[in-house]
Design a protein around this motif. Structure first.
Motif, PDB file in Angstrom:
ATOM      1  N   SER A  65       0.830  -1.210   0.000  1.00  0.00           N
ATOM      2  CA  SER A  65       0.000   0.000   0.000  1.00  0.00           C
ATOM      3  C   SER A  65       0.861   1.255   0.000  1.00  0.00           C
ATOM      4  O   SER A  65       0.571   2.214  -0.734  1.00  0.00           O
ATOM      5  N   LEU A  66       1.900   1.261   0.800  1.00  0.00           N
ATOM      6  CA  LEU A  66       2.783   2.423   0.848  1.00  0.00           C
ATOM      7  C   LEU A  66       3.495   2.618  -0.484  1.00  0.00           C
ATOM      8  O   LEU A  66       3.632   3.749  -0.964  1.00  0.00           O
ATOM      9  N   THR A  68       2.394   1.811  -3.450  1.00  0.00           N
ATOM     10  CA  THR A  68       1.455   2.295  -4.466  1.00  0.00           C
ATOM     11  C   THR A  68       1.099   3.764  -4.287  1.00  0.00           C
ATOM     12  O   THR A  68       0.780   4.439  -5.254  1.00  0.00           O
ATOM     13  N   GLN A  69       1.173   4.274  -3.068  1.00  0.00           N
ATOM     14  CA  GLN A  69       0.868   5.686  -2.823  1.00  0.00           C
ATOM     15  C   GLN A  69       1.968   6.593  -3.336  1.00  0.00           C
ATOM     16  O   GLN A  69       1.716   7.723  -3.733  1.00  0.00           O
ATOM     17  N   ASP A  71       5.678   8.655  -2.520  1.00  0.00           N
ATOM     18  CA  ASP A  71       5.990   9.727  -1.574  1.00  0.00           C
ATOM     19  C   ASP A  71       5.727   9.342  -0.115  1.00  0.00           C
ATOM     20  O   ASP A  71       5.212  10.130   0.669  1.00  0.00           O
ATOM     21  N   THR A  72       6.054   8.099   0.227  1.00  0.00           N
ATOM     22  CA  THR A  72       5.874   7.617   1.604  1.00  0.00           C
ATOM     23  C   THR A  72       7.161   6.981   2.121  1.00  0.00           C
ATOM     24  O   THR A  72       7.124   6.043   2.906  1.00  0.00           O
ATOM     25  N   ARG A 108       7.646   4.122  -9.064  1.00  0.00           N
ATOM     26  CA  ARG A 108       7.304   3.857  -7.657  1.00  0.00           C
ATOM     27  C   ARG A 108       7.999   2.602  -7.148  1.00  0.00           C
ATOM     28  O   ARG A 108       8.432   2.544  -5.996  1.00  0.00           O
TER      29      ARG A 108
END
Length: 128
Positions: A65-66, A68-69, A71-72, A108
């Motif tokens: 999940s991180l 795919t977002q 900028d984490t 990403r």
């Protein structure tokens, strides 16, 4: 008296993220202590405490999940550490990220792999 959700959240955070998780909570103390408490009570006290998924499965979902977002980076690094702490191997982490290429693209995934490399090197130096 410490509430049960907070107590369980602290226990789960320690087991999964260890010192990296503690540093996140500490970093919020002077600016947003309630956010730290929400992380402990809700995320780690409620969500991570369900018996349906193991910590290992939860960390796979979390790092994906991180990634795919985008900028984490900071949160991703904490949870890459957490993934290693709950038994996910370096090879599995890279394969999880590689599996995401068709869905989120190379940029990403490359950023996530770079973060993973930093975590792996940091842990390898600490144990040397």
């Amino acid at each position: 008296m410490i509430d049960k959700r907070l107590e369980q959240g602290i226990k789960n955070l320690q087991e999964i993220d260890g010192e990296a998780g503690e540093r996140v909570i500490e970093s919020l103390e002077t600016i947003a202590p309630n956010v730290g408490r929400y992380i402990l009570e809700f995320a780690f006290g409620d969500i991570y405490n369900s018996d349906t998924l193991s910590f290992r499965e939860r960390e796979i979902v979390t790092i994906t999940s991180l990634l795919t977002q985008g900028d984490t980076k900071n949160q991703l690094m904490v949870h890459i550490n957490g993934s290693l702490n709950v038994g996910i191997t370096e090879e599995e982490i890279i394969e999880i990220f590689t599996h995401c290429i068709p869905y989120v693209g190379f940029p990403r995934v490359l950023n996530a792999i770079t973060s993973a490399k930093e975590v792996f090197e940091s842990r390898n130096h600490a144990s040397a």
